[in-house]
Design an enzyme around this catalytic site. Structure first.
Site, PDB file in Angstrom:
ATOM      1  N   SER A 133       0.817  -1.208   0.000  1.00  0.00           N
ATOM      2  CA  SER A 133       0.000   0.000   0.000  1.00  0.00           C
ATOM      3  C   SER A 133       0.852   1.260   0.000  1.00  0.00           C
ATOM      4  CB  SER A 133      -0.933   0.017   1.205  1.00  0.00           C
ATOM      5  OG  SER A 133      -0.187   0.167   2.382  1.00  0.00           O
ATOM      6  N   LYS A 157       1.101   4.540   7.103  1.00  0.00           N
ATOM      7  CA  LYS A 157       0.375   5.373   6.152  1.00  0.00           C
ATOM      8  C   LYS A 157       0.803   6.822   6.316  1.00  0.00           C
ATOM      9  CE  LYS A 157      -2.906   2.784   4.230  1.00  0.00           C
ATOM     10  NZ  LYS A 157      -3.123   1.567   5.004  1.00  0.00           N
TER      11      LYS A 157
END
Lengths: 207, 207
Positions: B129, B166
DNA sequence: TGTAGAGTGTATATTTATGTATGTTTTATA
DNA sequence: TATAAAACATACATAAATATACACTCTACA
């Protein structure tokens, strides 16, 4: 609370949480089996059993499982819990709002923003009819599915096959949907009360 | 350090290190057997035993092995000063992040990458990701332990008891964790501001 | 009213992967 | 050649996951 749980047990809990939010119930043995990529109902049944032994789940009279504590742990801050909320694309008239064709993606949202037992979905704001209300083009709207609203709520309605977010005002059997920005382009919409509210905007997420 | 190890033991260590970084666990007796071209599980089991006796491996409480000393390949044989940084495995719920159960290995890192007085740990990147941000599957992330971050920092958060890296963005009392690659699979995670940052990614070690 | 089908939880036996234990054979080398 | 270390072929016990079957409850529909 969630101490001494194995990885598989935690993964099962995650699936159970999501099922609770979206289906309002504990997943069946076979649903859980599919969610965990197991091939036999036995495997997920054993997992449920061990969650019962660890007192995360409890059996009700009718035999079905019940989650003992769906509350947020005290040290929530460091251990965020989320549920997956569907992000809907175009919401056309007639199509059930949760039809698979409409779901563009699944977005993880903190359970703190979610009320237990309610159904939610996300919508991407298009246009600028609500920009005075703090909604801009491209924002994500977290919408709680419900049929009723209070005056002043920002509601989602389907008007002429289009998903529309407007301020709800009801008086004298008439419903007036006001755009927040008062200009010539965005005029209020006046309807009788025989139309269906799809949901209420609970949060505006600016990306 | 590794002087009194036989060739076979060194080869085994190489396989174990590789397995640790890529699969996140010490290989099973039979996996190691195959990796070393042995024909009997006994052979690799004996090898593991002798590595334990030489204190290269250690048995944890749960019976599984843990690697005591782990140098990243670039530092092999170099005279550079190093410090030992714990490599964290699965970060399960309830267990403090530095609990022994979480530590998979102690990895030697050059002091040049470390700021004095700060606490660091390593994490194995899983999934892709963050690949647009220069983090690939299998990389080791050097993370500085801290609770605060600037918008845009790559932070480590515990989301649903999983370590997640993230990009951090805070606005309007909400925290949005963005994946760098924006597709249907990798959606942002939306949280309330009531959550704790575990650390900030300071370096990405590619193996 | 009755029946078929789907969905449910559960039970039984089997397969697979694991660590370990038992001897035996091979290999290196003194 | 004698001997010790290394690698071997098997076997055992356990835990997890599997395939399959059973009995029960619904609901739809003729």
């Amino acid at each position: 609370m969630f101490y001494n749980l194995s990885d598989k047990e935690l993964e099962a809990l995650k699936i159970i949480r999501n099922s609770l939010v979206h289906q309002g119930r504990i997943p069946s043995v076979r649903e859980l089996m599919i969610g965990l990529n197991y091939k036999s109902p036995r495997s997920s049944a054993v997992l449920l059993k061990s969650l019962e032994e660890k007192e995360i789940l409890r059996k009700k009279m009718d035999g079905s499982y019940q989650i003992v504590d769906f509350e947020i742990p005290e040290d929530y801050g460091s251990r965020a819990q989320t549920v997956k909320i569907p992000l809907l694309g175009s919401v056309a008239c007639g199509i059930p709002i949760f039809a698979d064709e409409n779901i563009e993606a699944e977005v993880s949202i903190s359970v703190e923003m979610i009320k237990k037992g309610c159904k939610y979905f996300l919508l991407r704001a298009e246009g600028d009819s609500m920009d005075k209300a703090g909604i801009n083009n491209g924002d994500l709207l977290l919408i709680k599915q419900q049929q009723d609203a209070e005056n002043g709520d920002r509601i989602l309605a389907l008007i002429d096959d289009e998903a529309t977010v407007k301020e709800y005002n009801k008086s004298n059997g008439m419903v007036i949907l006001k755009p927040k920005s008062n200009n010539k382009i965005h005029q209020p919409i006046i309807l009788t009360d025989n139309f269906r509210i799809q949901g209420v905007v609970e949060n505006v997420i600016k990306l």
